[in-house]
Motif scaffolding. Structure first.
Motif, PDB file in Angstrom:
ATOM      1  N   ILE A  37      -5.092  -2.630  -8.924  1.00 29.95           N
ATOM      2  CA  ILE A  37      -5.338  -2.967  -7.516  1.00 29.95           C
ATOM      3  C   ILE A  37      -6.311  -1.959  -6.897  1.00 29.95           C
ATOM      4  O   ILE A  37      -7.228  -2.331  -6.144  1.00 29.95           O
ATOM      5  CB  ILE A  37      -4.014  -3.009  -6.740  1.00 29.95           C
ATOM      6  CG1 ILE A  37      -3.134  -4.150  -7.261  1.00 29.95           C
ATOM      7  CG2 ILE A  37      -4.267  -3.161  -5.244  1.00 29.95           C
ATOM      8  CD1 ILE A  37      -1.756  -4.202  -6.640  1.00 29.95           C
ATOM      9  N   LEU A  38      -6.141  -0.683  -7.208  1.00 30.11           N
ATOM     10  CA  LEU A  38      -7.066   0.338  -6.697  1.00 30.11           C
ATOM     11  C   LEU A  38      -8.489   0.043  -7.160  1.00 30.11           C
ATOM     12  O   LEU A  38      -9.445   0.121  -6.372  1.00 30.11           O
ATOM     13  CB  LEU A  38      -6.633   1.723  -7.183  1.00 30.11           C
ATOM     14  CG  LEU A  38      -5.331   2.291  -6.601  1.00 30.11           C
ATOM     15  CD1 LEU A  38      -5.037   3.649  -7.223  1.00 30.11           C
ATOM     16  CD2 LEU A  38      -5.419   2.422  -5.089  1.00 30.11           C
ATOM     17  N   TRP A  94      -9.929   7.199  -3.826  1.00 28.02           N
ATOM     18  CA  TRP A  94      -9.404   8.397  -3.161  1.00 28.02           C
ATOM     19  C   TRP A  94      -8.126   7.987  -2.441  1.00 28.02           C
ATOM     20  O   TRP A  94      -8.158   7.285  -1.433  1.00 28.02           O
ATOM     21  CB  TRP A  94     -10.448   8.908  -2.181  1.00 28.02           C
ATOM     22  CG  TRP A  94     -10.221  10.268  -1.585  1.00 28.02           C
ATOM     23  CD1 TRP A  94     -10.172  10.565  -0.242  1.00 28.02           C
ATOM     24  CD2 TRP A  94     -10.046  11.520  -2.254  1.00 28.02           C
ATOM     25  NE1 TRP A  94      -9.982  11.908  -0.054  1.00 28.02           N
ATOM     26  CE2 TRP A  94      -9.902  12.528  -1.266  1.00 28.02           C
ATOM     27  CE3 TRP A  94      -9.989  11.888  -3.591  1.00 28.02           C
ATOM     28  CZ2 TRP A  94      -9.713  13.857  -1.588  1.00 28.02           C
ATOM     29  CZ3 TRP A  94      -9.801  13.220  -3.916  1.00 28.02           C
ATOM     30  CH2 TRP A  94      -9.666  14.200  -2.924  1.00 28.02           C
ATOM     31  N   ALA A  95      -6.984   8.394  -2.983  1.00 29.63           N
ATOM     32  CA  ALA A  95      -5.710   7.920  -2.453  1.00 29.63           C
ATOM     33  C   ALA A  95      -4.696   9.053  -2.455  1.00 29.63           C
ATOM     34  O   ALA A  95      -4.803  10.023  -3.212  1.00 29.63           O
ATOM     35  CB  ALA A  95      -5.185   6.740  -3.274  1.00 29.63           C
ATOM     36  N   GLY A  96      -3.688   8.891  -1.582  1.00 32.21           N
ATOM     37  CA  GLY A  96      -2.561   9.811  -1.566  1.00 32.21           C
ATOM     38  C   GLY A  96      -1.395   9.219  -2.335  1.00 32.21           C
ATOM     39  O   GLY A  96      -1.289   7.998  -2.496  1.00 32.21           O
ATOM     40  N   LEU A  97      -0.506  10.074  -2.820  1.00 31.73           N
ATOM     41  CA  LEU A  97       0.639   9.630  -3.612  1.00 31.73           C
ATOM     42  C   LEU A  97       1.916  10.225  -3.029  1.00 31.73           C
ATOM     43  O   LEU A  97       2.018  11.444  -2.828  1.00 31.73           O
ATOM     44  CB  LEU A  97       0.486  10.069  -5.072  1.00 31.73           C
ATOM     45  CG  LEU A  97       1.647   9.736  -6.010  1.00 31.73           C
ATOM     46  CD1 LEU A  97       1.804   8.217  -6.153  1.00 31.73           C
ATOM     47  CD2 LEU A  97       1.446  10.375  -7.378  1.00 31.73           C
ATOM     48  N   LEU A  98       2.880   9.357  -2.741  1.00 28.98           N
ATOM     49  CA  LEU A  98       4.197   9.771  -2.270  1.00 28.98           C
ATOM     50  C   LEU A  98       5.239   9.228  -3.237  1.00 28.98           C
ATOM     51  O   LEU A  98       5.216   8.037  -3.565  1.00 28.98           O
ATOM     52  CB  LEU A  98       4.472   9.238  -0.857  1.00 28.98           C
ATOM     53  CG  LEU A  98       3.457   9.607   0.247  1.00 28.98           C
ATOM     54  CD1 LEU A  98       3.897   8.990   1.569  1.00 28.98           C
ATOM     55  CD2 LEU A  98       3.342  11.116   0.377  1.00 28.98           C
ATOM     56  N   VAL A  99       6.147  10.094  -3.682  1.00 31.28           N
ATOM     57  CA  VAL A  99       7.187   9.671  -4.620  1.00 31.28           C
ATOM     58  C   VAL A  99       8.524  10.229  -4.166  1.00 31.28           C
ATOM     59  O   VAL A  99       8.596  11.216  -3.424  1.00 31.28           O
ATOM     60  CB  VAL A  99       6.885  10.145  -6.062  1.00 31.28           C
ATOM     61  CG1 VAL A  99       5.595   9.545  -6.578  1.00 31.28           C
ATOM     62  CG2 VAL A  99       6.822  11.674  -6.136  1.00 31.28           C
ATOM     63  N   SER A 100       9.602   9.593  -4.621  1.00 27.69           N
ATOM     64  CA  SER A 100      10.947  10.049  -4.287  1.00 27.69           C
ATOM     65  C   SER A 100      11.338  11.212  -5.185  1.00 27.69           C
ATOM     66  O   SER A 100      10.828  11.365  -6.302  1.00 27.69           O
ATOM     67  CB  SER A 100      11.944   8.904  -4.438  1.00 27.69           C
ATOM     68  OG  SER A 100      11.893   8.383  -5.764  1.00 27.69           O
ATOM     69  N   SER A 121      -8.047   6.396 -16.910  1.00 26.49           N
ATOM     70  CA  SER A 121      -8.817   5.197 -16.567  1.00 26.49           C
ATOM     71  C   SER A 121     -10.106   5.524 -15.835  1.00 26.49           C
ATOM     72  O   SER A 121     -11.017   4.696 -15.775  1.00 26.49           O
ATOM     73  CB  SER A 121      -7.968   4.267 -15.694  1.00 26.49           C
ATOM     74  OG  SER A 121      -7.736   4.845 -14.421  1.00 26.49           O
ATOM     75  N   GLY A 122     -10.201   6.741 -15.280  1.00 25.35           N
ATOM     76  CA  GLY A 122     -11.382   7.093 -14.500  1.00 25.35           C
ATOM     77  C   GLY A 122     -11.495   6.277 -13.233  1.00 25.35           C
ATOM     78  O   GLY A 122     -12.586   6.109 -12.687  1.00 25.35           O
ATOM     79  N   GLY A 123     -10.361   5.748 -12.754  1.00 21.74           N
ATOM     80  CA  GLY A 123     -10.403   4.864 -11.596  1.00 21.74           C
ATOM     81  C   GLY A 123     -10.309   5.554 -10.259  1.00 21.74           C
ATOM     82  O   GLY A 123     -10.417   4.911  -9.229  1.00 21.74           O
ATOM     83  N   GLY A 124     -10.080   6.861 -10.230  1.00 24.22           N
ATOM     84  CA  GLY A 124      -9.995   7.537  -8.948  1.00 24.22           C
ATOM     85  C   GLY A 124      -9.298   8.879  -9.054  1.00 24.22           C
ATOM     86  O   GLY A 124      -9.011   9.378 -10.147  1.00 24.22           O
ATOM     87  N   CYS A 125      -9.021   9.454  -7.901  1.00 28.41           N
ATOM     88  CA  CYS A 125      -8.392  10.777  -7.823  1.00 28.41           C
ATOM     89  C   CYS A 125      -7.360  10.767  -6.713  1.00 28.41           C
ATOM     90  O   CYS A 125      -7.376   9.919  -5.820  1.00 28.41           O
ATOM     91  CB  CYS A 125      -9.435  11.862  -7.544  1.00 28.41           C
ATOM     92  SG  CYS A 125     -10.846  11.842  -8.643  1.00 28.41           S
ATOM     93  N   ARG A 134      -7.703   6.941   2.861  1.00 32.28           N
ATOM     94  CA  ARG A 134      -7.244   5.859   3.726  1.00 32.28           C
ATOM     95  C   ARG A 134      -6.256   4.935   3.019  1.00 32.28           C
ATOM     96  O   ARG A 134      -5.875   3.904   3.566  1.00 32.28           O
ATOM     97  CB  ARG A 134      -8.458   5.032   4.199  1.00 32.28           C
ATOM     98  CG  ARG A 134      -9.393   5.831   5.110  1.00 32.28           C
ATOM     99  CD  ARG A 134      -8.692   6.171   6.417  1.00 32.28           C
ATOM    100  NE  ARG A 134      -9.483   7.055   7.264  1.00 32.28           N
ATOM    101  CZ  ARG A 134      -9.328   8.356   7.327  1.00 32.28           C
ATOM    102  NH1 ARG A 134      -8.400   8.942   6.594  1.00 32.28           N
ATOM    103  NH2 ARG A 134     -10.069   9.098   8.113  1.00 32.28           N
ATOM    104  N   VAL A 135      -5.862   5.299   1.826  1.00 30.51           N
ATOM    105  CA  VAL A 135      -4.909   4.510   1.042  1.00 30.51           C
ATOM    106  C   VAL A 135      -3.797   5.439   0.577  1.00 30.51           C
ATOM    107  O   VAL A 135      -4.071   6.545   0.098  1.00 30.51           O
ATOM    108  CB  VAL A 135      -5.592   3.841  -0.169  1.00 30.51           C
ATOM    109  CG1 VAL A 135      -4.565   3.169  -1.065  1.00 30.51           C
ATOM    110  CG2 VAL A 135      -6.625   2.823   0.302  1.00 30.51           C
ATOM    111  N   VAL A 136      -2.557   4.988   0.721  1.00 26.29           N
ATOM    112  CA  VAL A 136      -1.404   5.773   0.299  1.00 26.29           C
ATOM    113  C   VAL A 136      -0.586   4.935  -0.683  1.00 26.29           C
ATOM    114  O   VAL A 136      -0.216   3.797  -0.380  1.00 26.29           O
ATOM    115  CB  VAL A 136      -0.521   6.180   1.493  1.00 26.29           C
ATOM    116  CG1 VAL A 136       0.643   7.049   1.014  1.00 26.29           C
ATOM    117  CG2 VAL A 136      -1.349   6.916   2.542  1.00 26.29           C
TER     118      VAL A 136
END
Length: 809
Positions: free
Chosen positions: A213-214, A221-227, A246-250, A279-281
């Protein structure tokens, strides 16, 4: 002899409280006894075969104060969880449906024992052990240790952490456990969890689906939140690893959402989200984490409760709006945010129950003597062991009434499929969750992402997907240059250097242009290199061509004058035949300069130097012979010198010219045969230009050619210099001396100028030398004669030409 054996399993809950469950055996009467009894919230239904279930009907639990009595522990569960209760009822519904199905387990009635884990690890773990071992306080095992287990399979648990703890122990019994919501990829370890199955895809597929999807929307360029549990920590490692491969982002940031009431930490995480340029989480967490996170955001809260937080520092609101206090109850609002499941977990439970039922049905249809076990035996309900049902669970393959195929791979994972959901904000402030796509794994095509972008609602004024990149894409003509100390997605766009290009967006490197090409001004493609040679179309070439044709024309005019006045003393004096031959040779000299103009080709490269060398040797040879004739004529005028001219008559003069010219012809022939001049593309002068030039092939041959011309010119100059003071009224030796002086001066200056001139300017220097020396010879030798013939005809008499002056002493 008295034998006593004890098996103790100790586990710890979140408050580090331990629970002991043991089986004791003592003689002389073997029996098993529970050391400690827990009372669980549960619902039961009898049947020929019992299936167990673990569900989160309550989401908190209270432990009584620790006592050292043998009284049973009563655990108090609080906080009724509606979705969890719905999950338990789904299992009960599926079992009732199977019992009514005459085609599936026709002679077997299924029952169930469903327990509430109260969202507490120790309760869920204890309930699982109770399902596996039974709850009778004391019983006498048969000597053969045969008998149907308390349950044949367990549906649950919902959380990965609970499933890990439960499967670690239940796996020792080889009792099938089918989870409907535990997604941790670690549970695919068949060596550690041999009896674990699940009807929900593992995190490994979930991570790959998210990365697809990314990539689809170009979000690098995305943020990551996990439990903060096994699910979150495993998925975080898997996501970061797969994203890097995958080289799809950071990742702009990676944060762990805390359990429990920790508003300060939640607020800190929200501030990180707000200050980040991402701008994506991406969130891999539980429902409770999302509620806490949304409670901390201004916009979701205002939309949900139709209120407005005061905007600092002024604190204004529109008329009719209520102020937000921050104490509004999110649970009391009817919003789709709290029900994003749309019965998906229930469907997984439904499939889990049916998987156990189909496995049991396959087992009961075994024909004696054709079974898969030792001696081709079959399993029966009376002698069933859990590992035997495991055999059939691994081979389950059926289709649900809704058309979905269910089977398990070698790791116990079902065929993965995820719906892609989108929150739609409605005009009345409510939200609606809609299906906008699907990502699934097909046996033949692999993983497949399908998105209906026309259905997707973007909560932006543009109604378009947001851009979420650390650095804007590098356009064609540039390459990406990593920023030191920052992720690979943060880079600068550096223009391609000259001679290189990039025709794609986000090129890592610029590609060198082919040898005959050069980069365009934009650096996004290659263009043929500009070719440079002495052209007929450029001003320099036009000037030299004009001068060459002018010299040829002047030679033709002079030749015509001499032919017309051939009977006059001025023309007949000093061998008119040599004068005519000299004019023809000068004409050839002027014409051979044209071979140096235009694109070099093999024949022009071969002819230009050969023609130049032979033409000039012919001219200088004629001048040399004329000089010798002058000296011979003067010598015959002295007493006893008549024999000198006899030995150098017209025949000898022509012969001398031919011999001297033939030697130059031989030099040119040897040069062309051994190492012929040839056209060459020279890229040493300019990187962006191809200079077409003729390489001489052999510098020795070229040097010998020039040296021979120079030798004859010097000899002619010396002889003419000796005869310059002869007492003739018209002494041609003076004209020859002057012409040879011009000729030598031009060619002495030519050599350094030629060597230091690049490309076409070297050809221009050589053409200039040819034209200058040719004009010098033409003007010096024939100018005065034409002046007398045309302007001073009275001096064109034998008496005037043969007149004597007073000789110099």
């Amino acid at each position: 002899m008295t034998v006593c054996a004890q098996w103790v399993v100790r586990n710890y809950d979140e408050n580090h409280q331990g629970v002991d469950i043991s089986l004791q055996s003592s003689s002389p009467f073997p029996s098993c006894k529970l050391r400690r009894q827990f009372y669980f919230n549960g619902v039961h239904k009898p049947g020929d075969v019992i299936l167990g279930g673990l569900f989160e009907v309550h989401y908190t639990s209270v432990f009584p104060e620790e006592t050292f009595t043998s009284e049973p522990h009563q655990l108090i569960c609080q906080g009724f969880d509606t979705p969890g209760f719905r999950h338990a009822m789904t299992m009960a519904f599926a079992i009732d449906e199977i019992n009514k199905n005459s085609n599936l387990l026709p002679n077997v009635t299924l029952g169930y024992s469903l327990y509430d884990n109260c969202a507490t690890l120790v309760i869920g773990f204890s309930a699982a052990l109770s399902l596996a071992s039974g709850r009778e306080e004391q019983f006498l095992p048969q000597e053969t240790c045969l008998g149907t287990p308390p349950v044949l399979g367990i549906v649950g648990d919902s959380m990965s952490t609970f499933s890990i703890a439960t499967s670690d122990v239940i796996g020792l019994f080889r009792l099938p456990i089918v989870s409907y919501f535990a997604t941790c990829s670690c549970l695919s370890d068949r060596g550690r969890f041999p009896s674990f199955f699940r009807t929900i895809p593992s995190d490994a597929f979930q991570v790959r689906a998210m990365i697809q999807i990314l990539k689809h929307f170009g979000w690098t360029w995305a943020g990551l939140l996990v439990s903060d549990d096994d699910y979150g920590l495993h998925v975080a490692r898997s996501f970061q690893s797969d994203l890097a491969q995958s080289g799809g982002g950071c990742l702009a940031y990676s944060e762990i959402l805390p359990w429990g009431d920790n508003p300060a930490e939640i607020k800190r995480i929200v501030e990180v989200m707000k200050t980040s340029t991402a701008r994506v989480v991406i969130v891999f967490a539980h429902r409770i984490h999302m509620i806490q996170l949304m409670e901390e955001v201004r916009q979701f809260w205002e939309q949900t409760f139709q209120c407005r937080f005061a905007s600092p520092p002024a604190g204004w609101m529109e008329a009719g709006e209520e102020p937000c206090t921050g104490d509004e109850d999110l649970e009391s609002v009817e919003t789709e945010f709290l029900d994003v499941s749309n019965l998906r977990p229930e469907y997984n439970i439904y499939k889990a129950v049916y998987a156990l039922a189909y496995a049991l049905d396959d087992m009961l249809q075994c024909e004696p003597g054709r079974g898969p076990f030792s001696g081709h035996s079959c399993a029966t309900l009376q002698t069933l062991e859990p590992w035997q049902l495991m055999y059939y669970m691994e081979k389950v393959n059926f289709t649900t009434p809704f058309g979905d195929q269910v089977s398990f791979d070698e790791n116990g994972d079902a065929l993965p499929i995820y719906d892609i959901m989108n929150w739609l904000w409605l005009p009345d402030g409510q939200t609606k969750v809609q299906n906008v796509g699907v990502v699934k794994k097909l046996a033949s095509k692999g993983e497949e992402l399908t998105l209906d972008e026309d259905k997707i609602f973007w909560n932006f004024e543009s109604k378009q997907p947001p851009q979420s990149v650390c650095s804007e894409s590098c356009p064609p003509g540039t390459r990406m240059a990593r920023k030191k100390g920052q992720p690979v997605c943060c880079f600068d766009c550096v223009p391609c250097s000259e001679g290189t290009f990039s025709n794609e967006t986000d090129s890592m490197e610029c590609t060198s242009c082919p040898e005959d090409f050069w980069s365009s001004p934009q650096g996004d493609h290659c263009v043929p290199k500009e070719t440079e040679f002495l052209s007929y179309h450029e001003p320099l070439g036009i000037c030299l061509t004009t001068a060459s044709l002018l010299g040829t024309f002047v030679c033709a005019v002079v030749l015509a004058i001499f032919i017309y006045h051939r009977s006059t003393p001025m023309v007949r004096a000093n061998n008119s035949e040599l004068s005519f031959l000299l004019l023809v040779s000068l004409k050839l000299c002027f014409l051979c300069s044209l071979l140096f103009i235009g694109r070099p080709r093999l024949w022009t490269c071969q002819l230009r130097h050969a023609g130049f060398g032979i033409s000039f040797v012919l001219s200088v040879s004629c001048i040399l012979v004329k000089t010798v004739v002058v000296l011979a004529v003067f010598k015959t005028s002295k007493p006893g010198g008549g024999a000198s001219l006899k030995w150098f008559g017209p025949l000898q003069q022509r012969g001398t010219v031919m011999v001297l010219t033939s030697l130059q012809g031989a030099i040119c022939t040897a040069w062309l045969v051994s190492s012929s001049p040839a056209p060459h593309k020279n890229t040493q002068y300019h990187n962006d230009k191809i200079v077409y030039e003729c390489v001489v092939g052999s510098t020795v041959g070229f040097g010998v050619l020039l040296g021979y011309i120079g030798l004859l010119a010097i000899l002619s100059f010396l002889l003419a210099f000796l005869a310059r003071n002869l007492p003739d009224n018209f002494n041609e030796a003076k004209l020859i001396t002057f012409s040879m002086l011009i000729f030598c001066a031009v060619w002495v200056a030519f050599v350094p100028a030629y060597v230091n001139s690049p490309g076409k300017y070297a050809d221009a220097v050589e053409v200039f030398a040819i034209l200058a020396s040719s004009f010098g010879l033409l003007v010096a030798l024939f100018g005065p004669k034409c002046y007398i013939i045309l302007v001073r005809p009275e001096r064109n008499t034998k008496k005037a030409i043969m007149g004597r002056g007073t000789p110099k002493t």
